[in-house]
Design a protein around this motif. Structure first.
Motif, PDB file in Angstrom:
ATOM      1  N   ASP A  79       0.834  -1.209   0.000  1.00 54.17           N
ATOM      2  CA  ASP A  79       0.000   0.000   0.000  1.00 54.17           C
ATOM      3  C   ASP A  79       0.869   1.260   0.000  1.00 54.17           C
ATOM      4  N   LEU A  80       1.949   1.244   0.763  1.00 45.81           N
ATOM      5  CA  LEU A  80       2.848   2.399   0.803  1.00 45.81           C
ATOM      6  C   LEU A  80       3.486   2.636  -0.563  1.00 45.81           C
ATOM      7  N   TRP A  81       3.893   1.564  -1.216  1.00 47.88           N
ATOM      8  CA  TRP A  81       4.508   1.712  -2.535  1.00 47.88           C
ATOM      9  C   TRP A  81       3.506   2.194  -3.579  1.00 47.88           C
ATOM     10  N   ARG A  82       2.229   1.941  -3.356  1.00 46.85           N
ATOM     11  CA  ARG A  82       1.216   2.418  -4.307  1.00 46.85           C
ATOM     12  C   ARG A  82       0.817   3.873  -4.061  1.00 46.85           C
ATOM     13  N   ASP A  83       1.304   4.464  -2.997  1.00 49.38           N
ATOM     14  CA  ASP A  83       0.972   5.851  -2.655  1.00 49.38           C
ATOM     15  C   ASP A  83       1.959   6.778  -3.366  1.00 49.38           C
ATOM     16  N   SER A  84       1.599   7.237  -4.548  1.00 49.55           N
ATOM     17  CA  SER A  84       2.534   8.028  -5.354  1.00 49.55           C
ATOM     18  C   SER A  84       2.818   9.391  -4.727  1.00 49.55           C
ATOM     19  N   ARG A  85       1.848   9.959  -3.995  1.00 52.96           N
ATOM     20  CA  ARG A  85       2.112  11.240  -3.345  1.00 52.96           C
ATOM     21  C   ARG A  85       3.189  11.091  -2.276  1.00 52.96           C
ATOM     22  N   LEU A  86       3.080  10.051  -1.482  1.00 53.93           N
ATOM     23  CA  LEU A  86       4.074   9.795  -0.444  1.00 53.93           C
ATOM     24  C   LEU A  86       5.448   9.553  -1.062  1.00 53.93           C
ATOM     25  N   CYS A 118      24.700   9.820  -0.010  1.00 50.84           N
ATOM     26  CA  CYS A 118      24.155  10.488  -1.196  1.00 50.84           C
ATOM     27  C   CYS A 118      23.737   9.467  -2.248  1.00 50.84           C
ATOM     28  N   TRP A 119      24.592   8.487  -2.470  1.00 52.59           N
ATOM     29  CA  TRP A 119      24.325   7.521  -3.541  1.00 52.59           C
ATOM     30  C   TRP A 119      23.221   6.541  -3.155  1.00 52.59           C
ATOM     31  N   THR A 120      23.182   6.117  -1.893  1.00 57.00           N
ATOM     32  CA  THR A 120      22.081   5.234  -1.500  1.00 57.00           C
ATOM     33  C   THR A 120      20.752   5.985  -1.575  1.00 57.00           C
ATOM     34  N   ALA A 121      20.759   7.275  -1.206  1.00 57.50           N
ATOM     35  CA  ALA A 121      19.534   8.076  -1.319  1.00 57.50           C
ATOM     36  C   ALA A 121      19.102   8.200  -2.776  1.00 57.50           C
ATOM     37  N   LEU A 122      20.064   8.398  -3.673  1.00 60.37           N
ATOM     38  CA  LEU A 122      19.733   8.516  -5.094  1.00 60.37           C
ATOM     39  C   LEU A 122      19.126   7.218  -5.619  1.00 60.37           C
ATOM     40  N   ALA A 123      19.691   6.091  -5.211  1.00 65.36           N
ATOM     41  CA  ALA A 123      19.138   4.799  -5.625  1.00 65.36           C
ATOM     42  C   ALA A 123      17.727   4.611  -5.078  1.00 65.36           C
ATOM     43  N   GLU A 124      17.515   5.012  -3.826  1.00 65.41           N
ATOM     44  CA  GLU A 124      16.176   4.916  -3.248  1.00 65.41           C
ATOM     45  C   GLU A 124      15.193   5.809  -3.997  1.00 65.41           C
ATOM     46  N   CYS A 125      15.652   6.979  -4.422  1.00 62.45           N
ATOM     47  CA  CYS A 125      14.783   7.866  -5.206  1.00 62.45           C
ATOM     48  C   CYS A 125      14.365   7.198  -6.513  1.00 62.45           C
ATOM     49  N   GLY A 126      15.301   6.526  -7.151  1.00 62.90           N
ATOM     50  CA  GLY A 126      14.962   5.825  -8.381  1.00 62.90           C
ATOM     51  C   GLY A 126      13.895   4.775  -8.162  1.00 62.90           C
ATOM     52  N   ALA A 127      14.029   4.019  -7.071  1.00 67.57           N
ATOM     53  CA  ALA A 127      13.021   3.006  -6.755  1.00 67.57           C
ATOM     54  C   ALA A 127      11.677   3.653  -6.436  1.00 67.57           C
ATOM     55  N   LEU A 128      11.705   4.755  -5.695  1.00 68.98           N
ATOM     56  CA  LEU A 128      10.462   5.431  -5.331  1.00 68.98           C
ATOM     57  C   LEU A 128       9.747   5.978  -6.564  1.00 68.98           C
ATOM     58  N   ILE A 129      10.495   6.505  -7.502  1.00 71.94           N
ATOM     59  CA  ILE A 129       9.880   7.015  -8.730  1.00 71.94           C
ATOM     60  C   ILE A 129       9.290   5.871  -9.551  1.00 71.94           C
ATOM     61  N   GLU A 130      10.029   4.774  -9.624  1.00 70.56           N
ATOM     62  CA  GLU A 130       9.536   3.629 -10.392  1.00 70.56           C
ATOM     63  C   GLU A 130       8.344   2.971  -9.717  1.00 70.56           C
ATOM     64  N   GLY A 131       8.304   3.022  -8.393  1.00 76.91           N
ATOM     65  CA  GLY A 131       7.179   2.452  -7.666  1.00 76.91           C
ATOM     66  C   GLY A 131       7.416   1.070  -7.121  1.00 76.91           C
ATOM     67  N   ARG A 132       8.650   0.624  -7.134  1.00 74.72           N
ATOM     68  CA  ARG A 132       8.973  -0.670  -6.536  1.00 74.72           C
ATOM     69  C   ARG A 132      10.473  -0.760  -6.305  1.00 74.72           C
ATOM     70  N   SER A 133      10.833  -1.585  -5.332  1.00 72.86           N
ATOM     71  CA  SER A 133      12.235  -1.792  -5.002  1.00 72.86           C
ATOM     72  C   SER A 133      12.693  -3.100  -5.639  1.00 72.86           C
ATOM     73  N   ARG A 134      13.431  -2.988  -6.737  1.00 69.07           N
ATOM     74  CA  ARG A 134      13.883  -4.191  -7.445  1.00 69.07           C
ATOM     75  C   ARG A 134      15.033  -4.880  -6.714  1.00 69.07           C
ATOM     76  N   HIS A 135      15.943  -4.091  -6.179  1.00 74.70           N
ATOM     77  CA  HIS A 135      17.138  -4.627  -5.529  1.00 74.70           C
ATOM     78  C   HIS A 135      17.311  -3.920  -4.193  1.00 74.70           C
ATOM     79  N   HIS A 136      17.911  -4.602  -3.242  1.00 78.57           N
ATOM     80  CA  HIS A 136      18.254  -3.933  -1.991  1.00 78.57           C
ATOM     81  C   HIS A 136      19.578  -3.195  -2.119  1.00 78.57           C
ATOM     82  N   ALA A 137      20.515  -3.732  -2.877  1.00 72.40           N
ATOM     83  CA  ALA A 137      21.844  -3.134  -2.970  1.00 72.40           C
ATOM     84  C   ALA A 137      21.829  -1.890  -3.855  1.00 72.40           C
ATOM     85  N   THR A 138      22.688  -0.936  -3.510  1.00 73.86           N
ATOM     86  CA  THR A 138      22.700   0.360  -4.195  1.00 73.86           C
ATOM     87  C   THR A 138      23.248   0.269  -5.613  1.00 73.86           C
TER      88      THR A 138
END
Length: 392
Positions: free
Chosen positions: A114-121, A157-177
């Motif tokens: 549900d959290l991942w489906r919340d695009s505003r969040l 900085c780089w882990t945050a950037l990777a997390e941003c990519g996952a958040l924009i895509e809407g799913r976390s494909r990998h745990h590693a950065t």
């Protein structure tokens, strides 16, 4: 300590929790889930404890510190816990289940979904992550805590950037950065050299934590990484501008100001203390505020009590001592203490922290973690140095 040893310890502690208390879900998050160990890595665990049973005391052998975040209550409480602040949001959204009751694991994963489906969040968190990654080292300068991790171009900085990519895509494909950055680079969303830059930042961090290089030596080596990171931020914001503006939602002008400030491409007029159409916009206007008056005005408007908005004030160099004390006072209630724990930490580390702030914390009996005590000691020492300098 190896990554395997750290993960084995995480599994052991999870088993200790699950054996002692039935009806839990235990997950790894942060660097533990990513398996990105350094000599100073914490052990990051999250426990969903719907029944609220008392948890056993845990000790760590290999990690520097156990960062155990725990949530009690049902599914609604879990979602509320996750959306109360960015730390707990990441502990839930970027979690990797270690073990638990199968029915509860299924319920936990439904909340995560549900959290991942919340695009505003997700859009709000992208703005928060990018702004914090760039502005935190700028605000703290030479006094930055653990620059090998938090400096511009360093690992966070780089882990945050990777997390941003996952958040924009809407799913976390990998745990590693690194693989996430590789996927983003393949899509043209970050610079092609981003994965290699992260790998270099990790090597520099390990060298620093093992005493093989000094912070000063690292500054020179990190300059290229900082430039690569800012170029990647610029590229991501440019290519996903419309998505962020639509989903946060944000006025395009505010988003353009953010991009300019974060990447150093221009010096725009700072956002004024006008009414905001959304919580993310209020957050960004506090990040961008050009005076103490503007920061305070936003905190007194709609959304000013939001964790994200108050956190943004702690990333602004103009936030004055009185406003820092206001933020700490707002965090004093028992209901807010857990969610606001890192606001207290960043208030203590802010360059404008005052003796009054330290006195407030002492009087109000805030429960302090070891890292909070360290920050309080550092703030007290900095204030003493200033007084000594002024008395000469």
């Amino acid at each position: 300590m190896t990554a395997t040893m750290l993960r084995d310890e995480a599994d052991l502690l999870a088993r200790t929790l699950l054996d002692a208390v039935p009806g839990l879900v235990v997950t790894a998050w942060g660097s533990t889930a990513r398996r990105e160990r350094t000599p100073s890595s914490d052990l990051d665990l999250m426990c969903w404890n719907p029944g609220g049973a008392e948890l056993p005391a845990l000790t760590v052998q290999y990690a520097q510190y156990l960062d155990l975040v725990a949530c009690t209550g049902g599914r609604g409480a879990l979602r509320g816990f996750a959306t109360a602040n960015a730390t707990d949001l990441h502990a839930v959204m970027f979690s990797e289940v270690i073990g638990g009751d199968p029915a509860l694991v299924s319920a936990f994963e439904e909340v995560v979904g549900d959290l991942w489906r919340d695009s505003r969040l997700r859009a709000q968190e992208v703005c928060h992550l990018l702004a914090t990654a760039v502005l935190l080292p700028a605000v703290h300068g030479a006094t930055l805590y653990r620059p090998e991790k938090f400096a511009l171009g360093a690992t966070r900085c780089w882990t945050a950037l990777a997390e941003c990519g996952a958040l924009i895509e809407g799913r976390s494909r990998h745990h590693a950065t690194e693989p996430v950055l590789g996927a983003l680079a393949a899509q043209g969303l970050v610079e092609p050299g981003a994965p290699a830059a992260f790998a270099t930042a990790m090597r520099l961090r390990r060298d620093c934590e093992q005493g093989r290089t000094s912070h000063r030596e690292q500054q020179v080596r990190r300059a290229a990484l900082a430039a690569e990171f800012l170029a990647s931020v610029r590229r991501l914001l440019d290519r996903r501008h419309d998505w962020l503006a639509a989903n946060a939602p944000l006025d395009s002008e505010v988003l353009q100001q953010l991009a300019a400030v974060l990447t150093g491409t221009a010096i725009p007029a700072r956002a004024e203390g006008t009414a905001c159409r959304s919580e993310p916009q209020a957050m960004l206007q506090v990040f961008l505020a050009g005076s103490a008056r503007q920061v305070r005005a936003q905190l007194e408007r709609a959304y000013g009590g939001s964790w994200w908005v108050r956190h943004a004030a702690l990333m602004n160099p103009h936030t004055d001592a009185a406003t820092l004390r206001l933020i700490v006072r707002q965090s004093a209630s028992h209901r807010r203490r857990w969610a606001d724990r890192n606001l207290l930490l960043y208030a203590l580390r802010h360059p404008n922290a005052s003796q009054g702030l330290l006195d407030d914390i002492a009087r109000r009996g805030h429960p302090l973690r070891p890292m909070d005590c360290e920050a309080a000691r550092a703030a007290a020492a900095a204030l003493a140095d200033r007084r000594s300098h002024h008395s000469r």
